[in-house]
Design a protein around this motif. Sequence first.
Motif, PDB file in Angstrom:
ATOM      1  N   ASN A 104       5.864   0.926   1.150  1.00 34.41           N
ATOM      2  CA  ASN A 104       5.313   2.145   0.556  1.00 34.41           C
ATOM      3  C   ASN A 104       5.025   1.947  -0.926  1.00 34.41           C
ATOM      4  O   ASN A 104       5.806   1.328  -1.646  1.00 34.41           O
ATOM      5  CB  ASN A 104       6.276   3.314   0.729  1.00 34.41           C
ATOM      6  CG  ASN A 104       5.753   4.582   0.088  1.00 34.41           C
ATOM      7  OD1 ASN A 104       6.093   4.895  -1.043  1.00 34.41           O
ATOM      8  ND2 ASN A 104       4.907   5.302   0.792  1.00 34.41           N
ATOM      9  N   SER A 107       3.127   4.822  -2.680  1.00 34.33           N
ATOM     10  CA  SER A 107       2.782   6.119  -3.270  1.00 34.33           C
ATOM     11  C   SER A 107       3.926   6.764  -4.042  1.00 34.33           C
ATOM     12  O   SER A 107       3.704   7.664  -4.855  1.00 34.33           O
ATOM     13  CB  SER A 107       2.279   7.079  -2.184  1.00 34.33           C
ATOM     14  OG  SER A 107       3.200   7.173  -1.117  1.00 34.33           O
ATOM     15  N   GLU A 167      -4.841   3.037   7.735  1.00 32.53           N
ATOM     16  CA  GLU A 167      -5.429   3.429   9.016  1.00 32.53           C
ATOM     17  C   GLU A 167      -6.356   2.337   9.562  1.00 32.53           C
ATOM     18  O   GLU A 167      -6.462   2.152  10.777  1.00 32.53           O
ATOM     19  CB  GLU A 167      -6.203   4.745   8.864  1.00 32.53           C
ATOM     20  CG  GLU A 167      -5.327   5.957   8.615  1.00 32.53           C
ATOM     21  CD  GLU A 167      -4.874   6.115   7.168  1.00 32.53           C
ATOM     22  OE1 GLU A 167      -4.130   7.078   6.888  1.00 32.53           O
ATOM     23  OE2 GLU A 167      -5.256   5.282   6.309  1.00 32.53           O
ATOM     24  N   HIS A 186       1.670   1.237   3.010  1.00 33.99           N
ATOM     25  CA  HIS A 186       1.799   2.612   3.479  1.00 33.99           C
ATOM     26  C   HIS A 186       1.454   3.581   2.350  1.00 33.99           C
ATOM     27  O   HIS A 186       2.141   3.653   1.333  1.00 33.99           O
ATOM     28  CB  HIS A 186       3.228   2.879   3.971  1.00 33.99           C
ATOM     29  CG  HIS A 186       3.425   4.256   4.538  1.00 33.99           C
ATOM     30  ND1 HIS A 186       3.633   5.370   3.763  1.00 33.99           N
ATOM     31  CD2 HIS A 186       3.422   4.689   5.828  1.00 33.99           C
ATOM     32  CE1 HIS A 186       3.757   6.426   4.533  1.00 33.99           C
ATOM     33  NE2 HIS A 186       3.637   6.045   5.783  1.00 33.99           N
ATOM     34  N   ASP A 201       0.409   7.707   2.290  1.00 34.42           N
ATOM     35  CA  ASP A 201       0.181   8.896   3.116  1.00 34.42           C
ATOM     36  C   ASP A 201      -0.932   9.783   2.561  1.00 34.42           C
ATOM     37  O   ASP A 201      -1.226  10.838   3.115  1.00 34.42           O
ATOM     38  CB  ASP A 201       1.468   9.707   3.267  1.00 34.42           C
ATOM     39  CG  ASP A 201       2.070  10.118   1.921  1.00 34.42           C
ATOM     40  OD1 ASP A 201       1.420   9.923   0.881  1.00 34.42           O
ATOM     41  OD2 ASP A 201       3.207  10.623   1.937  1.00 34.42           O
ATOM     42  N   TRP A 202      -1.589   9.345   1.500  1.00 33.32           N
ATOM     43  CA  TRP A 202      -2.620  10.170   0.859  1.00 33.32           C
ATOM     44  C   TRP A 202      -3.743  10.555   1.821  1.00 33.32           C
ATOM     45  O   TRP A 202      -4.290  11.655   1.754  1.00 33.32           O
ATOM     46  CB  TRP A 202      -3.249   9.422  -0.312  1.00 33.32           C
ATOM     47  CG  TRP A 202      -2.351   9.184  -1.474  1.00 33.32           C
ATOM     48  CD1 TRP A 202      -1.057   9.577  -1.611  1.00 33.32           C
ATOM     49  CD2 TRP A 202      -2.683   8.491  -2.675  1.00 33.32           C
ATOM     50  NE1 TRP A 202      -0.557   9.166  -2.821  1.00 33.32           N
ATOM     51  CE2 TRP A 202      -1.538   8.499  -3.499  1.00 33.32           C
ATOM     52  CE3 TRP A 202      -3.836   7.858  -3.135  1.00 33.32           C
ATOM     53  CZ2 TRP A 202      -1.515   7.914  -4.754  1.00 33.32           C
ATOM     54  CZ3 TRP A 202      -3.816   7.264  -4.384  1.00 33.32           C
ATOM     55  CH2 TRP A 202      -2.668   7.291  -5.189  1.00 33.32           C
ATOM     56  N   GLU A 214      -3.813  10.978   5.042  1.00 29.33           N
ATOM     57  CA  GLU A 214      -3.476  11.648   6.297  1.00 29.33           C
ATOM     58  C   GLU A 214      -4.221  12.963   6.519  1.00 29.33           C
ATOM     59  O   GLU A 214      -4.609  13.267   7.656  1.00 29.33           O
ATOM     60  CB  GLU A 214      -1.965  11.858   6.389  1.00 29.33           C
ATOM     61  CG  GLU A 214      -1.202  10.556   6.649  1.00 29.33           C
ATOM     62  CD  GLU A 214       0.281  10.765   6.866  1.00 29.33           C
ATOM     63  OE1 GLU A 214       0.781  11.872   6.543  1.00 29.33           O
ATOM     64  OE2 GLU A 214       0.951   9.836   7.358  1.00 29.33           O
ATOM     65  N   ARG A 257      -1.947  10.338  13.439  1.00 28.65           N
ATOM     66  CA  ARG A 257      -0.943   9.809  12.520  1.00 28.65           C
ATOM     67  C   ARG A 257      -0.448   8.459  13.028  1.00 28.65           C
ATOM     68  O   ARG A 257      -0.369   8.210  14.225  1.00 28.65           O
ATOM     69  CB  ARG A 257       0.254  10.765  12.393  1.00 28.65           C
ATOM     70  CG  ARG A 257      -0.087  12.116  11.776  1.00 28.65           C
ATOM     71  CD  ARG A 257      -0.439  11.986  10.297  1.00 28.65           C
ATOM     72  NE  ARG A 257      -0.821  13.276   9.724  1.00 28.65           N
ATOM     73  CZ  ARG A 257      -2.070  13.737   9.665  1.00 28.65           C
ATOM     74  NH1 ARG A 257      -3.055  13.016  10.184  1.00 28.65           N
ATOM     75  NH2 ARG A 257      -2.328  14.899   9.123  1.00 28.65           N
TER      76      ARG A 257
END
Length: 404
Positions: free
Chosen positions: A174, A176, A340, A357, A359-360, A362, A368
């Motif tokens: 991750n 973010s 993605e 990773h 998550d921005w 999504e 998901r």
Amino acid sequence: MTDSTFLDFTSAAETSDANERHFSALRRGEASTDRIASVRISAATLPLKGAISDAKVLTGRQKPLRDVAFLFAEIRTEAGLEGVGFSYSKRAGGAGQFAHAREVAPELIGEDPSDIQRIWTKLVWAGASVGRSGLAVQAVAAFDIALWDLKAKRAGLPLAKLLGAHRDSVACYNTSGGFLSSSIEEVIENAQATAASGIGGVKIKVGQPDTKLDLRRVAAVKEAIGDRIDLMVDANQQWNRSTAVRMGRAFEEFDLTWIEEPLDAYDAEGHADLARELATPIATGEMLTSVAEHAELIRHRGADFIQPDAPRVGGITPFLKIMALGEAAHLRMAPHYVMELHLHLAAAYEHDPWVEHFDWLEPLFNERLETEGGRMLVPARPGIGVSLSDQARAWTTATEVFGA
């Protein structure tokens, strides 16, 4: 010559003519009957929850990032097949990508959607006067990704399986939660949450003008997470060569998985010297925008981890060429951003990759991705496995349709 011999000769000649007509048809791209009927392009702006900063902001080279511009391409064939692709730009360039896409999109109408390499070349040459890298190919990337999505859907396979997957999951980390705009307390909290969430690593930003602050930040995070998950750092190109050597040596006690972008993205020789000098692996490549630029980095052995970004280099078609170069050089890979898409590409890479990773993105998609045991699972859905959400439509600022 007997009559029968003459008849045999005539038959052979007729067969040869038929074969020539057949192969001529193939050369004209008529191997399949389906054709691209329409192309829809859209520009959308994804707002972030808050302004974020990395070292480029602290050194005055950029402003805080508040949103991300996206270019979406939706391609539909006469048989009713559909593919979705996208590209993106941060801070500037989004309007330019959309404008370039508008100019070259008509070139797709009537094409066989399976001829992806030829179509990529056609679109790039349609705009070659503005170059074959950077913004021009980033606009083409949205179409290229949509065509690969369509091809995998036609085969009924996830993109990773269509390409020939080495694995069904990829180690993930991750980013973010590690920006310099967050306090050290927030970064530690995010890192601990990452460790508990099924993600295998965490990357934090460094490269501040005061290097002592970087050392304290890394030491605090390492103490908080211990050896539960991997730790990476990212200087976002803000060190010179001597600072990079000094900081790299200082970081060795923390057993980092890599140091990312310690130098200017185009300093292949400097990165190569650093890779030889330090025990910690070097990662770079996210800012490069062509196969040729990545080839230069790889030729110099300027990275232990290459970090290509499919939308930035022009789509999946050129990305696969970079993968081949990286595999031949026995380098590891950690594609930048856009999990993605890059999950599929990383799953098809030979040498034990990572995927980033974030998550921005999504809210843009209905689907998901799942993580488990430090790894991101390749979805079983055909194609890339995403569809545009109602929220993506709501954030759309411009749309144009070509063809039927």
